[in-house]
Design a protein around this motif. Structure first.
Motif, PDB file in Angstrom:
ATOM      1  N   ALA A  14       0.834  -1.210   0.000  1.00  0.00           N
ATOM      2  CA  ALA A  14       0.000   0.000   0.000  1.00  0.00           C
ATOM      3  C   ALA A  14       0.864   1.254   0.000  1.00  0.00           C
ATOM      4  CB  ALA A  14      -0.930  -0.002   1.213  1.00  0.00           C
ATOM      5  N   PHE A  15       1.936   1.252   0.782  1.00  0.00           N
ATOM      6  CA  PHE A  15       2.829   2.403   0.838  1.00  0.00           C
ATOM      7  C   PHE A  15       3.456   2.669  -0.532  1.00  0.00           C
ATOM      8  CE2 PHE A  15       6.991   4.367   1.545  1.00  0.00           C
ATOM      9  CZ  PHE A  15       6.617   5.482   2.283  1.00  0.00           C
ATOM     10  N   ILE A  16       3.946   1.626  -1.170  1.00  0.00           N
ATOM     11  CA  ILE A  16       4.575   1.786  -2.496  1.00  0.00           C
ATOM     12  C   ILE A  16       3.560   2.288  -3.521  1.00  0.00           C
ATOM     13  CG2 ILE A  16       5.617   0.516  -4.429  1.00  0.00           C
ATOM     14  CD1 ILE A  16       7.018  -1.234  -2.267  1.00  0.00           C
ATOM     15  N   VAL A  17       2.385   1.674  -3.540  1.00  0.00           N
ATOM     16  CA  VAL A  17       1.354   2.068  -4.508  1.00  0.00           C
ATOM     17  C   VAL A  17       0.940   3.523  -4.282  1.00  0.00           C
ATOM     18  CG1 VAL A  17      -1.040   1.668  -5.229  1.00  0.00           C
ATOM     19  CG2 VAL A  17       0.517  -0.265  -4.946  1.00  0.00           C
TER      20      VAL A  17
ATOM     21  N   LYS B 184      -1.018   7.785  -8.442  1.00  0.00           N
ATOM     22  CA  LYS B 184      -1.977   8.791  -7.984  1.00  0.00           C
ATOM     23  C   LYS B 184      -3.325   8.144  -7.692  1.00  0.00           C
ATOM     24  CE  LYS B 184       0.199  12.641 -10.279  1.00  0.00           C
ATOM     25  NZ  LYS B 184       0.007  13.927 -10.865  1.00  0.00           N
ATOM     26  N   ILE B 185      -3.277   6.895  -7.217  1.00  0.00           N
ATOM     27  CA  ILE B 185      -4.514   6.176  -6.896  1.00  0.00           C
ATOM     28  C   ILE B 185      -5.212   6.865  -5.725  1.00  0.00           C
ATOM     29  CG2 ILE B 185      -3.413   4.560  -5.323  1.00  0.00           C
ATOM     30  CD1 ILE B 185      -5.328   2.400  -6.386  1.00  0.00           C
ATOM     31  N   ASN B 186      -6.515   6.881  -5.781  1.00  0.00           N
ATOM     32  CA  ASN B 186      -7.301   7.465  -4.704  1.00  0.00           C
ATOM     33  C   ASN B 186      -7.134   6.604  -3.448  1.00  0.00           C
ATOM     34  OD1 ASN B 186      -9.485   8.161  -2.955  1.00  0.00           O
ATOM     35  ND2 ASN B 186     -10.568   9.029  -4.703  1.00  0.00           N
ATOM     36  N   PRO B 187      -6.822   7.207  -2.302  1.00  0.00           N
ATOM     37  CA  PRO B 187      -6.631   6.420  -1.071  1.00  0.00           C
ATOM     38  C   PRO B 187      -7.846   5.571  -0.691  1.00  0.00           C
ATOM     39  CG  PRO B 187      -5.849   8.659  -0.752  1.00  0.00           C
ATOM     40  CD  PRO B 187      -6.519   8.616  -2.100  1.00  0.00           C
ATOM     41  N   ILE B 188      -9.028   5.972  -1.096  1.00  0.00           N
ATOM     42  CA  ILE B 188     -10.220   5.172  -0.795  1.00  0.00           C
ATOM     43  C   ILE B 188     -10.127   3.812  -1.482  1.00  0.00           C
ATOM     44  CG2 ILE B 188     -12.724   5.027  -1.126  1.00  0.00           C
ATOM     45  CD1 ILE B 188     -12.792   8.074  -0.707  1.00  0.00           C
ATOM     46  N   TRP B 189      -9.629   3.801  -2.724  1.00  0.00           N
ATOM     47  CA  TRP B 189      -9.450   2.528  -3.431  1.00  0.00           C
ATOM     48  C   TRP B 189      -8.385   1.685  -2.736  1.00  0.00           C
ATOM     49  CZ3 TRP B 189     -13.001   0.678  -6.279  1.00  0.00           C
ATOM     50  CH2 TRP B 189     -13.827   1.506  -7.018  1.00  0.00           C
ATOM     51  N   MET B 190      -7.361   2.338  -2.215  1.00  0.00           N
ATOM     52  CA  MET B 190      -6.302   1.609  -1.515  1.00  0.00           C
ATOM     53  C   MET B 190      -6.841   0.977  -0.237  1.00  0.00           C
ATOM     54  SD  MET B 190      -3.113   1.060  -2.299  1.00  0.00           S
ATOM     55  CE  MET B 190      -3.379  -0.644  -1.901  1.00  0.00           C
ATOM     56  N   ILE B 191      -7.699   1.693   0.473  1.00  0.00           N
ATOM     57  CA  ILE B 191      -8.324   1.139   1.683  1.00  0.00           C
ATOM     58  C   ILE B 191      -9.169  -0.079   1.306  1.00  0.00           C
ATOM     59  CG2 ILE B 191     -10.061   1.569   3.470  1.00  0.00           C
ATOM     60  CD1 ILE B 191      -9.063   4.510   3.493  1.00  0.00           C
ATOM     61  N   PHE B 192      -9.943   0.055   0.254  1.00  0.00           N
ATOM     62  CA  PHE B 192     -10.800  -1.040  -0.208  1.00  0.00           C
ATOM     63  C   PHE B 192      -9.959  -2.261  -0.596  1.00  0.00           C
ATOM     64  CE2 PHE B 192     -13.118  -3.111  -3.753  1.00  0.00           C
ATOM     65  CZ  PHE B 192     -14.221  -3.569  -3.038  1.00  0.00           C
ATOM     66  N   MET B 193      -8.902  -2.046  -1.393  1.00  0.00           N
ATOM     67  CA  MET B 193      -8.048  -3.154  -1.832  1.00  0.00           C
ATOM     68  C   MET B 193      -7.295  -3.773  -0.658  1.00  0.00           C
ATOM     69  SD  MET B 193      -6.596  -2.015  -5.548  1.00  0.00           S
ATOM     70  CE  MET B 193      -6.343  -0.269  -5.255  1.00  0.00           C
TER      71      MET B 193
END
Length: 187
Positions: free
Chosen positions: A161-164, A169-178
């Motif tokens: 998650a940190f690297i991505v 420029k992915i939205n952090p909401i998508w990162m939380i979901f993934m």
């Protein structure tokens, strides 16, 4: 009576922390565990929900705790407690600061608050990281260092998650979901 105690606890949290919601988390954790209103695991759930919910983390945390303990009116009491000091202090400071533009002492004071805020946020990260990345024995009784185990999947999800987040420029909401999906699959 518990409504007043809930209001007073969150009033104290709102009054004695600087730097926003993340810097309040150590004090919120201490107060909740001290009064046995939540367990450490429930507190970590609270942090997750408060960060994902739109709005200020401190307000979300207070609302969550109050609602969990006493329902709707408990949420109102805790939220009112955490925001009251800010409202009063902002009104007082706005009046004073308007009169002290360019004051050396005022500038020095705010410069001194910055490292304290960074330290409080760092401690919140350390506390959450320790509970997430290090597994303690189910019994809760720890006799040896070997009783702990490292949660490698959680560390892997964190690093990914940190690297991505830093490279795209992915939205952090998508990162939380993934991250939630990865946590469900691997943890």
């Amino acid at each position: 009576m518990l409504y007043i105690q809930l209001y007073a606890v969150f009033f104290k949290i709102g009054l004695f922390t600087f730097g926003g919601g993340l810097s309040m988390l150590p004090l919120i954790e201490k107060e909740l565990l001290l009064r046995e209103w939540m367990t450490r695991g429930e507190f970590l759930d609270l942090v997750s929900v408060a960060q994902m919910t739109p709005g200020a983390i401190a307000v979300n945390s207070a609302t969550y705790v109050g609602n969990d303990l006493l329902g709707f009116w408990g949420g109102i009491a805790a939220t009112a407690g955490v925001i009251t000091p800010s409202i009063v202090i902002i009104l007082i400071l706005a009046t004073i600061l308007m009169r002290c533009k360019g004051n050396v002492y005022k500038d020095a004071f705010f410069l001194g608050l910055k490292p304290i805020t960074v330290g409080l946020i760092g401690y919140a990260g350390y506390t959450i990281g320790r509970a997430t990345f290090i597994k303690t024995p189910p019994s809760g009784i720890v006799r040896f260092l070997s009783d702990y185990s490292v949660n490698y999947p959680a560390i892997g999800i964190f690093i990914l998650a940190f690297i991505v987040l830093t490279k795209t420029k992915i939205n952090p909401i998508w990162m939380i979901f993934m991250s939630g999906i990865l946590g469900f699959v691997f943890l």
